[in-house]
Design a protein around this motif. Structure first.
Motif, short mmCIF file in Angstrom:
data_model
loop_
_atom_site.label_atom_id
_atom_site.label_comp_id
_atom_site.label_asym_id
_atom_site.label_seq_id
_atom_site.Cartn_x
_atom_site.Cartn_y
_atom_site.Cartn_z
N LEU A 137 0.83 -1.20 0.00
CA LEU A 137 0.00 0.00 0.00
C LEU A 137 0.87 1.26 0.00
N ALA A 138 1.94 1.25 0.80
CA ALA A 138 2.84 2.40 0.85
C ALA A 138 3.48 2.64 -0.51
N VAL A 151 3.95 5.75 -5.60
CA VAL A 151 3.90 5.82 -7.06
C VAL A 151 2.82 6.80 -7.52
N THR A 152 1.68 6.80 -6.83
CA THR A 152 0.59 7.71 -7.18
C THR A 152 0.99 9.15 -6.99
N PHE A 198 1.24 12.16 -9.76
CA PHE A 198 0.60 13.47 -9.63
C PHE A 198 1.61 14.60 -9.81
N ALA A 199 2.80 14.43 -9.23
CA ALA A 199 3.84 15.45 -9.40
C ALA A 199 4.28 15.54 -10.85
N TRP A 248 -4.94 5.67 -7.87
CA TRP A 248 -5.43 6.44 -6.74
C TRP A 248 -6.81 5.94 -6.31
N TYR A 249 -7.66 5.64 -7.27
CA TYR A 249 -8.98 5.10 -6.94
C TYR A 249 -8.85 3.74 -6.25
#
Length: 282
Positions: A3-4, A9-10, A14-15, A218-219
């Protein structure tokens, strides 16, 4: 650990959206409206192909589909157009500040108010974000650009909240992107579109990889974390974007940014390692 890694990665994806957008628009390769349109069309195509290969249907008529597409459109339009007049650092500050406040407020209204540890960590991270992104002496935000970025933050917060109920994150994201296309065409009507091969390529990369697949991931992550945690971890995105900009775009980076990075990462770490607040906490 899995999960981390998914969250990390998400946030990097985004960045990368910010870096690619700056590269395309500030480089004069494409206008903001054209970039937003290319971004959402390419995201819809890539996700649609994956859904097709998987052999599953595309749930276009689900309960949250229209709100998800509308909130995505608000974010994309506000994010792209705001950078016509708004300082990039202040824009990122407005965006993620609005996201954090909105998601904390939503959690409080739903009876899952952030714990003292989450509030403390969020405050430390936000102070770090302020020190990294606050405009220099004499910097004044354009009111129109600031308003557009506020709308973008509200749109992204809504998209994040709606995404917590997604049963099939990949299909939901694909449907949102597809339904977002006609909404964008309406919102961007009359703005004028300017394209170049480089601008389109950057838009496709941003839309198909860092946006489409990034949002799908992300979802998938959202149902597994608290709303307050989801708000706090996104504060790392502007700092990641600054570091990536220094590496990829030769943008300057000084001791204040390094100090701010430690504050943001430390605040996030303190927040997400705390115990969750009880569901009936008031």
């Amino acid at each position: 650990m899995r999960l981390a890694l998914a969250i990390t990665v998400t946030m990097i994806a985004f960045a990368a959206n910010s870096v690619l957008t700056r590269m395309a628009i500030e480089g004069g390769f494409i206008d903001p409206s054209g970039f937003a349109l290319v971004r959402v069309v390419s995201g819809a195509l890539v996700l649609g192909m994956i859904i097709s290969l998987r052999g599953s249907g595309l749930p276009l008529l689900r309960r949250n589909r229209i709100p998800g597409a509308l909130s995505l459109a608000v974010y994309l339009v506000g994010f792209s157009l705001a950078y016509l007049t708004l300082d990039a650092g202040l824009g990122a500050l407005i965006l993620f500040g609005v996201v954090q406040v909105t998601m904390f407020a939503h959690g409080a209204l739903r009876g899952t108010a952030p714990t003292g540890r989450q509030l403390t960590g969020g405050a430390v991270a936000f102070i770090g974000l302020l020190s990294a992104l606050w405009p220099g002496p004499g910097g004044v935000a354009d009111p129109t650009g600031a308003a557009l970025m506020v709308f973008a933050g509200l749109g992204w917060a809504a998209y994040t909240i709606i995404g917590r109920d997604a049963q099939d994150p990949l299909a939901a994201t694909s449907a949102n992107f597809l339904l977002c296309i006609p909404i964008l065409l309406i919102l961007l009507a009359g703005t004028g579109l300017t394209f170049s091969a480089t601008g389109v390529a950057l838009g496709v990369l941003c839309g198909g990889l860092t946006s489409g697949l990034g949002y799908a991931l992300w979802y998938a992550v959202l149902p597994k974390i608290e709303g307050a945690t989801a708000a706090i971890v996104q504060l790392s995105v502007p700092v990641i974007a600054i570091l990536a900009g220094a590496l990829l775009l030769n943008e300057g980076i000084g001791p204040i940014v390094i100090f701010a990075t430690f504050l943001v990462v430390g605040g996030i770490g303190w927040s997400v390692t705390g115990r969750a607040a009880p569901a009936d906490r008031s």
